[in-house]
Design a protein around this motif. Sequence first.
Motif, PDB file in Angstrom:
ATOM      1  N   PHE A  74       0.803  -1.217   0.000  1.00 19.35           N
ATOM      2  CA  PHE A  74       0.000   0.000   0.000  1.00 19.35           C
ATOM      3  C   PHE A  74       0.840   1.274   0.000  1.00 19.35           C
ATOM      4  O   PHE A  74       0.303   2.367  -0.096  1.00 19.35           O
ATOM      5  N   THR A  77       3.970   6.005  -8.371  1.00 16.02           N
ATOM      6  CA  THR A  77       2.986   4.932  -8.399  1.00 16.02           C
ATOM      7  C   THR A  77       2.206   4.798  -7.101  1.00 16.02           C
ATOM      8  O   THR A  77       1.265   4.001  -7.047  1.00 16.02           O
ATOM      9  N   ASP A  78       2.581   5.547  -6.066  1.00 12.95           N
ATOM     10  CA  ASP A  78       1.902   5.409  -4.786  1.00 12.95           C
ATOM     11  C   ASP A  78       0.477   5.951  -4.859  1.00 12.95           C
ATOM     12  O   ASP A  78       0.163   6.855  -5.648  1.00 12.95           O
ATOM     13  N   LEU A  79      -0.386   5.405  -4.015  1.00 14.64           N
ATOM     14  CA  LEU A  79      -1.795   5.798  -3.998  1.00 14.64           C
ATOM     15  C   LEU A  79      -1.978   7.263  -3.628  1.00 14.64           C
ATOM     16  O   LEU A  79      -2.958   7.893  -4.042  1.00 14.64           O
ATOM     17  N   ASN A  80      -1.059   7.820  -2.878  1.00 19.80           N
ATOM     18  CA  ASN A  80      -1.178   9.210  -2.427  1.00 19.80           C
ATOM     19  C   ASN A  80      -0.459  10.193  -3.350  1.00 19.80           C
ATOM     20  O   ASN A  80      -0.378  11.376  -3.031  1.00 19.80           O
ATOM     21  N   ASP A 102      -2.049   4.770  -8.190  1.00 18.12           N
ATOM     22  CA  ASP A 102      -3.048   3.857  -7.619  1.00 18.12           C
ATOM     23  C   ASP A 102      -2.408   2.548  -7.171  1.00 18.12           C
ATOM     24  O   ASP A 102      -3.060   1.499  -7.168  1.00 18.12           O
ATOM     25  N   ASN A 103      -1.116   2.597  -6.799  1.00 15.70           N
ATOM     26  CA  ASN A 103      -0.362   1.422  -6.345  1.00 15.70           C
ATOM     27  C   ASN A 103      -0.180   0.374  -7.427  1.00 15.70           C
ATOM     28  O   ASN A 103       0.171  -0.770  -7.126  1.00 15.70           O
ATOM     29  N   SER A 104      -0.422   0.738  -8.669  1.00 14.97           N
ATOM     30  CA  SER A 104      -0.147  -0.158  -9.776  1.00 14.97           C
ATOM     31  C   SER A 104       1.108   0.320 -10.492  1.00 14.97           C
ATOM     32  O   SER A 104       1.670   1.378 -10.171  1.00 14.97           O
TER      33      SER A 104
END
Length: 329
Positions: A124, A168-171, A190-192
């Motif tokens: 995450f 690539t992090d969600l934040n 979005d962590n992808s």
Amino acid sequence: MSSYRLSLVVTLTLASVLLVGRAESYLVDRTRQVMTDLSAPLLELASRPVAAVRNFIASTDEYAYVFEENARLRAENEELKAWRQQALSLERRVARFEALLDVTVEPTIQYATGKIIGDSGGPFVHAFIVNVPQDAGVEAGQAVVDDEGLIGRVVSTGATASRVLLLTDLNSRVPVRVEPGGYRAIAVGDNSRFPKIEFLPPEARLSPGDQIVTSGHGGLMPPDLPVGIVVMASDGSPRLQTNSEFDRTSAVRLLQYDFPTRVVADSDEEAASEDVADDAKPTPALPNSEPAANDQIVERAGEPGAAAGTDSANASDAAPATPAGEADE
């Protein structure tokens, strides 16, 4: 007569002894030669096993030496392999540093170079730990680049290291621009592996392979930093494929970008200089009149009587005041 006989006997005796000794020596030599001729084949046959045993022992010694030499060469080969791997590693590191030096940034932008010493990422959180302290001028929000382009931004700093949030992090939210169309958008992690490209204008038309750079909006990151290219997802939505491969990144730059808070155009500077020059000039006084203190009188073309009204006003101002008693008389 008797002495003569005795001498003859002695002489004959000595001669016989000499003849017999010589004959015996010849017989001995001849016998020895015959025995040698007879024993030579036997000695040759007997020497063959001895020679074979001698050769076997010598070959055994050679085999032992070969094994020892082989072990020594193997150890030397392993050492050379270790040196070769170290040389290749140094070559790759030098190549990355040279590529990092080739990253084009504005000359006015200062930066701090550091090495990734840890990966605090997980399912995450995608982040790196860089060995650049806060004393080096690092602040939260600064852009972080490697030899390929932007990889993220600084989110926190400390006394010995800083934390970098990857694209690539969600934040992660980074303002970008898609070229050659110049469409402004936001790269949303979005962590992808491929961040989203959102908030595009309705008229935007993207194609796979379009270049994506930073737009500079918000003032945290300098514009025109290479980020990646456009790729299309299976659902047809545009995605960002970053230029950098995060799992191979080892050295980074932290850009100390100061957003310009004052922009003065050349025309504005010329106008400002002209205003200053006009203010410095003295105001010319009207003939036969005192300079206006507060208000200025403006004649408007096409309005008759304006000049007369002005003259009458000047006359009334110039006439002396009459005392009240003289007016009654």
